[in-house]
Design an enzyme around this catalytic site. Structure first.
Site, short mmCIF file in Angstrom:
data_model
loop_
_atom_site.label_atom_id
_atom_site.label_comp_id
_atom_site.label_asym_id
_atom_site.label_seq_id
_atom_site.Cartn_x
_atom_site.Cartn_y
_atom_site.Cartn_z
N TYR A 26 6.11 -8.17 4.49
CA TYR A 26 5.25 -7.44 3.55
C TYR A 26 3.78 -7.78 3.79
CZ TYR A 26 3.06 -5.96 -0.80
OH TYR A 26 2.23 -5.38 -1.72
N LYS A 30 1.01 -5.22 5.61
CA LYS A 30 -0.14 -4.76 4.82
C LYS A 30 -1.45 -5.03 5.57
CE LYS A 30 -0.26 -4.11 0.67
NZ LYS A 30 -0.43 -2.98 -0.19
N VAL A 56 -0.40 -7.67 -9.01
CA VAL A 56 -0.44 -6.59 -9.99
C VAL A 56 0.57 -6.89 -11.09
CG1 VAL A 56 -0.21 -4.12 -10.37
CG2 VAL A 56 -1.17 -4.96 -8.21
N SER A 68 5.94 -8.54 -8.11
CA SER A 68 4.69 -9.11 -8.62
C SER A 68 4.83 -9.56 -10.07
CB SER A 68 3.54 -8.11 -8.48
OG SER A 68 3.80 -6.94 -9.24
#
Length: 189
Positions: A26, A30, A56, A68
């Protein structure tokens, strides 16, 4: 503690050597994707803007438990294996991330990277906040968390975003209230 501005990029070697292997794909994808889109924009004369949020947090509508939110509420959920991730964490309310995207879309002449994080908090301060706000949960005390080890990451600075007039509408309380309420409704807590 230092703050990271938009000139900082994820250190792929650090990610692969120091962080949980489950997060490697991940985080690395990104980083590579953002670099590629910015480079593509430059090569083709496009005004490209990227928004880099902290963790977030807040209410969620997705059918599964967002990573998250799960990570940010590790102290509430008793997920001791994730405490090290919270030694120093930058967070932002989901609504503020959406508002930042719209703001940057409508703001003239923006391009490049924009960090979006309203709060950076240490594990012990997060513990103090959660213990005071949510006494119904067995939140570990800052003293019992002193032994937690892990990489203490720098905070994320949103100075560039704030400098063009953006304002955050939500703080730590709204993030946690929304996340915990959704978790209660779905039976996660």
């Amino acid at each position: 503690m230092d703050m990271m501005d938009e000139s900082f990029w994820t250190d792929v070697d650090f990610v692969t050597q120091k962080l949980n292997p489950k997060t490697h794909p991940y985080l690395i994808s990104k980083t590579f994707t953002e670099r590629a889109v910015l480079e593509f924009g430059t090569q083709h004369g496009l005004d490209v803007v990227t928004v880099n949020p902290g963790l977030v947090v807040g209410p969620f509508i997705c059918p599964r438990f967002p990573d998250s939110v799960r990570s940010s509420l590790a102290l509430v959920l008793g997920n001791r294996s994730e405490y090290g991730f919270l030694l120093n964490i930058s967070m932002v309310h989901v609504d503020d991330v959406a508002r930042a995207h719209i703001f940057l879309l409508e703001y003239p002449d923006v391009k490049g990277r924009y960090n979006c994080s309203s709060n950076t908090i240490s594990l012990d301060k997060l513990s103090e906040f959660l213990r005071g706000k949510y006494p119904e949960f067995p939140i570990p005390s800052p003293e019992t968390l002193a032994e937690i080890k892990g990489p203490k990451l720098p905070g994320v600075s949103s100075k560039k975003l704030l400098g063009i007039g953006f304002e955050f509408n939500n703080g730590l309380e709204e993030m946690c209230d929304g996340a915990i309420q959704c978790c209660k409704e779905r039976g996660y807590v």
